[in-house]
Scaffold this active site. Structure first.
Site, PDB file in Angstrom:
ATOM      1  N   ASP A   1      -6.377   0.843   0.733  1.00 30.23           N
ATOM      2  CA  ASP A   1      -5.112   1.401   1.207  1.00 30.23           C
ATOM      3  C   ASP A   1      -5.379   2.807   1.709  1.00 30.23           C
ATOM      4  O   ASP A   1      -6.137   3.573   1.087  1.00 30.23           O
ATOM      5  CB  ASP A   1      -4.079   1.480   0.073  1.00 30.23           C
ATOM      6  CG  ASP A   1      -3.335   0.183  -0.156  1.00 30.23           C
ATOM      7  OD1 ASP A   1      -3.783  -0.856   0.369  1.00 30.23           O
ATOM      8  OD2 ASP A   1      -2.306   0.210  -0.869  1.00 30.23           O
TER       9      ASP A   1
ATOM     10  N   ASP B   1      -2.345  10.158  -3.921  1.00 32.30           N
ATOM     11  CA  ASP B   1      -1.349  11.199  -3.668  1.00 32.30           C
ATOM     12  C   ASP B   1      -0.347  11.418  -4.796  1.00 32.30           C
ATOM     13  O   ASP B   1       0.629  12.153  -4.621  1.00 32.30           O
ATOM     14  CB  ASP B   1      -0.617  10.954  -2.342  1.00 32.30           C
ATOM     15  CG  ASP B   1      -0.087   9.548  -2.174  1.00 32.30           C
ATOM     16  OD1 ASP B   1      -0.117   8.779  -3.147  1.00 32.30           O
ATOM     17  OD2 ASP B   1       0.365   9.221  -1.056  1.00 32.30           O
TER      18      ASP B   1
ATOM     19  N   CYS C   1       4.358   9.056   0.575  1.00 32.48           N
ATOM     20  CA  CYS C   1       4.220   7.614   0.831  1.00 32.48           C
ATOM     21  C   CYS C   1       5.126   7.154   1.975  1.00 32.48           C
ATOM     22  O   CYS C   1       4.759   6.278   2.750  1.00 32.48           O
ATOM     23  CB  CYS C   1       4.576   6.815  -0.418  1.00 32.48           C
ATOM     24  SG  CYS C   1       3.487   7.099  -1.820  1.00 32.48           S
TER      25      CYS C   1
ATOM     26  N   HIS D   1      -3.537   4.865  -5.486  1.00 34.80           N
ATOM     27  CA  HIS D   1      -3.133   5.902  -4.544  1.00 34.80           C
ATOM     28  C   HIS D   1      -3.366   7.301  -5.108  1.00 34.80           C
ATOM     29  O   HIS D   1      -2.872   7.666  -6.169  1.00 34.80           O
ATOM     30  CB  HIS D   1      -1.682   5.720  -4.083  1.00 34.80           C
ATOM     31  CG  HIS D   1      -1.485   4.428  -3.358  1.00 34.80           C
ATOM     32  ND1 HIS D   1      -0.234   3.944  -3.037  1.00 34.80           N
ATOM     33  CD2 HIS D   1      -2.374   3.511  -2.871  1.00 34.80           C
ATOM     34  CE1 HIS D   1      -0.344   2.785  -2.403  1.00 34.80           C
ATOM     35  NE2 HIS D   1      -1.657   2.509  -2.294  1.00 34.80           N
TER      36      HIS D   1
ATOM     37  N   ASP E   1       0.596   3.874   3.307  1.00 34.52           N
ATOM     38  CA  ASP E   1      -0.310   2.934   2.641  1.00 34.52           C
ATOM     39  C   ASP E   1      -1.190   2.179   3.625  1.00 34.52           C
ATOM     40  O   ASP E   1      -2.362   1.918   3.350  1.00 34.52           O
ATOM     41  CB  ASP E   1       0.480   1.914   1.823  1.00 34.52           C
ATOM     42  CG  ASP E   1       1.264   2.557   0.696  1.00 34.52           C
ATOM     43  OD1 ASP E   1       1.180   3.786   0.529  1.00 34.52           O
ATOM     44  OD2 ASP E   1       1.973   1.820  -0.013  1.00 34.52           O
TER      45      ASP E   1
END
Length: 373
Positions: free
Chosen positions: A201, A252, A358, A250, A123
């Site tokens: 991030d 991903d 992550c 995020h 992150d």
């Protein structure tokens, strides 16, 4: 001057640097894995609770700033230890941040907060080639999250890595929409953060050599995306993808490149038909619906992540992939697509912010900068 000789010197210097990673699939040689020690429940704030299920958001006023219960950390630690054993067994060198006390409060001239945790290095840091970029995160409880990694980054810097920090954000009230309500289906897109200053991030970006894909989200604004695009200059192309999620956070868990010419897409969060034309020339692998969670995974219900965390995998090379053990449908699909899945239990880690992608930060992958589009 001999341009060919000068180019070979540059390549030789880059090869000697311990930090070198350009994409998500080159053979992984060294990785930073996060820590659970000192993990603290984030203090209540609109940027954290906006878009969360109400049952989870209600926990923050009561538990914000307190340690996570041991029953949660001990179960997650067992899974983290197994994950590290798998990485090392596959020949990957594992590095760890320092242990940190995140319960200790801190303040700036404008606000006060406790910390969060060191569980998700993906992150806060973006590795582009031989450069480590510290990102300007929008959560106040993550303002000093780089500190436990500092001894590692100093080591990499001394060995030749570039080390950059984006402008430290003020995180004033002007950055946040205090009255934010996630948009309903069909309503115009809106975000809990404003364009007051650049914030992003690193986990809102995914790397494919010269092409980097990102999304605007509850922690990444247009100014943050502009800062990264200007910082990287002509060496990379930063593309913004469109998310279907009501409150995205995020990339991903939505868009995961697995190998040259292959990308896994979560169809609930991203419309494959709306991907850029040049991406749709790749094999677009549609992720299956996440398998129902076992009853033993009750802790997942207090997680800030969605069941689509199943997509949050870690590639060890263009074939080997570490994937959540409970996701048997996805594991079978990966095998059908020609990959070599390595199952690992990791559901108890989800309440601390994520899964395998992550929980890691690529330091070195064996490969070079290339253009795949």
């Amino acid at each position: 001057m001999d341009p060919q000789r000068d180019a070979s010197k540059v390549e030789s210097k880059e090869a000697a640097c311990p930090v070198s990673s350009y994409n998500e699939w080159d053979p992984l040689e060294e990785v930073i894995v996060g820590r659970l020690e000192g993990a603290t429940v984030p203090s209540k704030h609109v940027v954290i609770t906006a878009g969360m299920p109400e049952t989870v958001a209600r926990l923050y006023p009561a538990f914000g700033g307190k340690r996570y219960p041991r029953i949660m950390t001990s179960a997650a630690q067992r899974e983290l230890d197994e994950f590290i054993r798998i990485l090392e067994g596959e020949g990957v060198r594992v590095r760890r941040p320092d242990v940190w006390d995140w319960k200790r409060p801190y303040r700036t001239p404008h606000w006060r907060s406790s910390g969060y945790c060191s569980t998700c290095p993906r992150d806060g840091f973006l590795v582009i080639g031989n450069e480590i970029i510290e990102t300007p995160m929008a959560w106040r409880c993550r303002h000093f999250e780089a500190l436990p990694y500092r001894s590692l980054f100093k080591e990499y810097f001394a060995a030749g890595a570039k080390w950059t920090a984006a402008p430290k954000p003020q995180l004033l009230d002007d950055l946040y929409d205090e009255g934010f309500v996630p948009p309903e289906e069909g309503e115009p897109r809106r975000y809990v953060i404003t364009e007051f200053e650049p914030v992003f991030d690193a986990a809102d970006f995914i790397r494919c050599g010269r092409d980097i894909f990102g999304i605007r989200s509850s922690v990444t604004n247009a100014a943050g995306m502009t800062w990264l695009r200007r910082h990287l200059g002509d060496t990379h192309r930063v593309h913004e993808l469109e998310s279907r999620c009501r409150q995205p956070m995020h990339i991903d868990s939505s868009f995961m490149p697995l190998a040259p010419g292959k990308v896994l897409v979560n169809p609930q969060y991203m419309d494959p038909a709306r991907l850029p034309d040049f991406v749709r020339k790749w094999d677009i692998l549609i992720a299956p619906e996440p398998d129902p969670l076992p009853r033993s995974a009750w802790r997942f219900k207090v997680s800030m992540t969605s069941p689509w965390i199943s997509v949050n995998m870690l590639m060890l090379d263009p074939e080997r992939v570490i994937v959540e053990k409970s996701q048997v449908t996805l594991i079978a699909k990966l095998a059908d697509w020609g990959f070599k899945p390595i199952p690992c239990s990791f559901l108890n880690y989800a309440p601390f912010g994520g899964s395998f992608h992550c929980a890691t930060l690529d330091v070195r992958r064996r490969g070079r900068l290339e253009s795949y589009f």
